[in-house]
Design a protein around this motif. Structure first.
Motif, short mmCIF file in Angstrom:
data_model
loop_
_atom_site.label_atom_id
_atom_site.label_comp_id
_atom_site.label_asym_id
_atom_site.label_seq_id
_atom_site.Cartn_x
_atom_site.Cartn_y
_atom_site.Cartn_z
N ASP A 71 0.86 -1.18 0.00
CA ASP A 71 0.00 0.00 0.00
C ASP A 71 0.90 1.24 0.00
O ASP A 71 1.69 1.41 -0.91
CB ASP A 71 -0.94 -0.04 1.20
CG ASP A 71 -2.08 0.97 1.08
OD1 ASP A 71 -2.33 1.46 -0.04
OD2 ASP A 71 -2.72 1.26 2.11
N LYS A 72 0.84 2.08 1.04
CA LYS A 72 1.67 3.28 1.09
C LYS A 72 2.91 3.10 1.96
O LYS A 72 3.62 4.06 2.24
CB LYS A 72 0.85 4.46 1.62
CG LYS A 72 -0.24 4.92 0.65
CD LYS A 72 -0.87 6.23 1.10
CE LYS A 72 -1.85 6.74 0.06
NZ LYS A 72 -2.42 8.05 0.44
N TYR A 73 3.18 1.87 2.36
CA TYR A 73 4.33 1.61 3.21
C TYR A 73 5.49 1.02 2.40
O TYR A 73 5.29 0.24 1.48
CB TYR A 73 3.95 0.66 4.34
CG TYR A 73 2.93 1.24 5.28
CD1 TYR A 73 3.31 2.10 6.31
CD2 TYR A 73 1.58 0.95 5.13
CE1 TYR A 73 2.37 2.65 7.16
CE2 TYR A 73 0.63 1.49 5.97
CZ TYR A 73 1.03 2.34 6.99
OH TYR A 73 0.10 2.88 7.83
N PHE A 74 6.69 1.40 2.80
CA PHE A 74 7.90 0.96 2.11
C PHE A 74 8.97 0.61 3.14
O PHE A 74 9.13 1.30 4.15
CB PHE A 74 8.41 2.09 1.20
CG PHE A 74 9.80 1.87 0.68
CD1 PHE A 74 10.04 1.05 -0.40
CD2 PHE A 74 10.89 2.51 1.28
CE1 PHE A 74 11.32 0.85 -0.89
CE2 PHE A 74 12.18 2.32 0.80
CZ PHE A 74 12.39 1.49 -0.28
N GLY A 75 9.69 -0.46 2.90
CA GLY A 75 10.80 -0.83 3.78
C GLY A 75 11.99 -1.29 2.97
O GLY A 75 11.86 -1.80 1.85
N GLU A 76 13.17 -1.11 3.54
CA GLU A 76 14.40 -1.54 2.87
C GLU A 76 15.39 -2.05 3.90
O GLU A 76 15.57 -1.47 4.97
CB GLU A 76 15.03 -0.37 2.11
CG GLU A 76 16.34 -0.75 1.41
CD GLU A 76 16.86 0.35 0.52
OE1 GLU A 76 16.48 0.38 -0.67
OE2 GLU A 76 17.64 1.20 1.02
N GLY A 77 16.04 -3.18 3.57
CA GLY A 77 17.15 -3.70 4.35
C GLY A 77 18.31 -3.98 3.41
O GLY A 77 18.12 -4.59 2.36
N GLU A 78 19.49 -3.49 3.76
CA GLU A 78 20.65 -3.65 2.88
C GLU A 78 21.90 -3.97 3.69
O GLU A 78 22.10 -3.43 4.78
CB GLU A 78 20.88 -2.39 2.06
CG GLU A 78 22.07 -2.49 1.11
CD GLU A 78 22.23 -1.26 0.23
OE1 GLU A 78 21.39 -1.07 -0.67
OE2 GLU A 78 23.19 -0.48 0.46
N VAL A 79 22.73 -4.85 3.13
CA VAL A 79 24.05 -5.16 3.69
C VAL A 79 25.09 -4.87 2.62
O VAL A 79 24.88 -5.20 1.44
CB VAL A 79 24.13 -6.64 4.12
CG1 VAL A 79 25.54 -6.97 4.62
CG2 VAL A 79 23.11 -6.95 5.20
N GLY A 80 26.19 -4.24 2.99
CA GLY A 80 27.20 -3.89 2.01
C GLY A 80 28.61 -4.05 2.53
O GLY A 80 28.86 -4.17 3.74
N TRP A 81 29.53 -4.07 1.61
CA TRP A 81 30.96 -4.20 1.91
C TRP A 81 31.71 -3.33 0.91
O TRP A 81 31.41 -3.32 -0.28
CB TRP A 81 31.36 -5.67 1.75
CG TRP A 81 32.81 -5.95 1.95
CD1 TRP A 81 33.43 -6.29 3.11
CD2 TRP A 81 33.83 -5.94 0.95
NE1 TRP A 81 34.77 -6.48 2.90
CE2 TRP A 81 35.04 -6.27 1.58
CE3 TRP A 81 33.83 -5.66 -0.43
CZ2 TRP A 81 36.25 -6.35 0.90
CZ3 TRP A 81 35.04 -5.74 -1.11
CH2 TRP A 81 36.23 -6.08 -0.45
N ASP A 82 32.67 -2.55 1.41
CA ASP A 82 33.50 -1.79 0.50
C ASP A 82 34.91 -1.65 1.06
O ASP A 82 35.16 -1.95 2.24
CB ASP A 82 32.90 -0.41 0.18
CG ASP A 82 32.79 0.46 1.42
OD1 ASP A 82 33.82 0.80 2.00
OD2 ASP A 82 31.65 0.79 1.80
N ASN A 83 35.81 -1.21 0.21
CA ASN A 83 37.20 -1.10 0.60
C ASN A 83 37.78 0.18 0.03
O ASN A 83 37.74 0.39 -1.17
CB ASN A 83 37.98 -2.31 0.11
CG ASN A 83 39.27 -2.47 0.87
OD1 ASN A 83 40.12 -1.60 0.84
ND2 ASN A 83 39.42 -3.58 1.57
#
Length: 216
Positions: A71-83
């Protein structure tokens, strides 16, 4: 893209637990919702440059995450790696994660917030806090989306600043992604030190599995 230094050593297990928890939290939200929920998974890779935060050089990054829409709800989960020094698992290698929850208040705008986490592997003496409460505003229209965040300082050491994450669809499932950050901080935990400034910019290609019909 790494947004902060942090400890290593004995706390590495806690880092992985937090990251796992953020991803599982976002993943569990989807089945709780009704059949109207749409979930997308994505992964990306790219490179860029860092200045400040103890680094002044090129970097490369890899990310994976999920978005859910209900509907009008939004969610995000993210995992990252950088160097930030182009070497593996040494000083400059950053492990990070974030979770966001937002509400669509206007036709193309969502507002909300969440939590950002980041730690630098190989720098156990670094005391800067690894957690940031986040305020976010996202503009999305057709194939274009930009997520504007502000990371608030939390803990005994000051580090704060804005972060922008833009993505544009360039083909079926493929997106061009840019991320920019500007950060203000007290260098290496010295609270009496002057305020320093650092910045990052990353550019890459993202692939989204199970795209929403609205962006195709």
């Amino acid at each position: 893209m790494g947004t902060s230094p942090g400890k290593c050593g004995t706390k590495k297990g806690n880092s992985m637990k937090l990251i796992t928890g953020l991803v599982l939290f976002a993943a569990l939200l989807a089945p709780v919702c009704s059949a109207q929920t749409h979930t997308t998974f994505y992964g990306d890779g790219g490179g860029g440059f860092s200045r400040g935060l103890g680094f002044n050089m090129q970097d490369f990054a890899f990310d994976g995450g999920l978005n859910f829409y209900h509907d009008k709800y939004f969610g995000e989960g993210e995992v990252g790696w950088d160097n930030a020094d182009l070497t593996f698992l040494q000083a400059g290698t950053t492990l990070r994660a974030h979770g966001l929850f937002m509400y669509q208040a206007k036709e193309h705008w969502r507002f909300g917030g969440g939590l950002h986490y980041s730690t630098v592997i190989g720098q156990p003496s670094d005391q800067i806090s690894k957690y940031w409460p986040v305020a976010a505003a996202t503009y999305e229209r057709g194939r274009f989306r930009i997520n504007n965040e502000y990371l608030f300082s939390f803990g005994n050491y000051l580090m704060t600043g804005p972060l922008a994450d833009m993505r544009v669809r360039i083909g079926k499932g493929f997106y061009y992604r840019e991320r920019f950050g500007l950060f203000f901080y007290h260098d290496r935990g010295l609270v009496a030190s002057p305020l320093f400034r650092g910045g990052e910019a990353d550019f890459g290609i993202m692939y989204v599995f199970h795209e929403r019909p609205e962006v195709q």
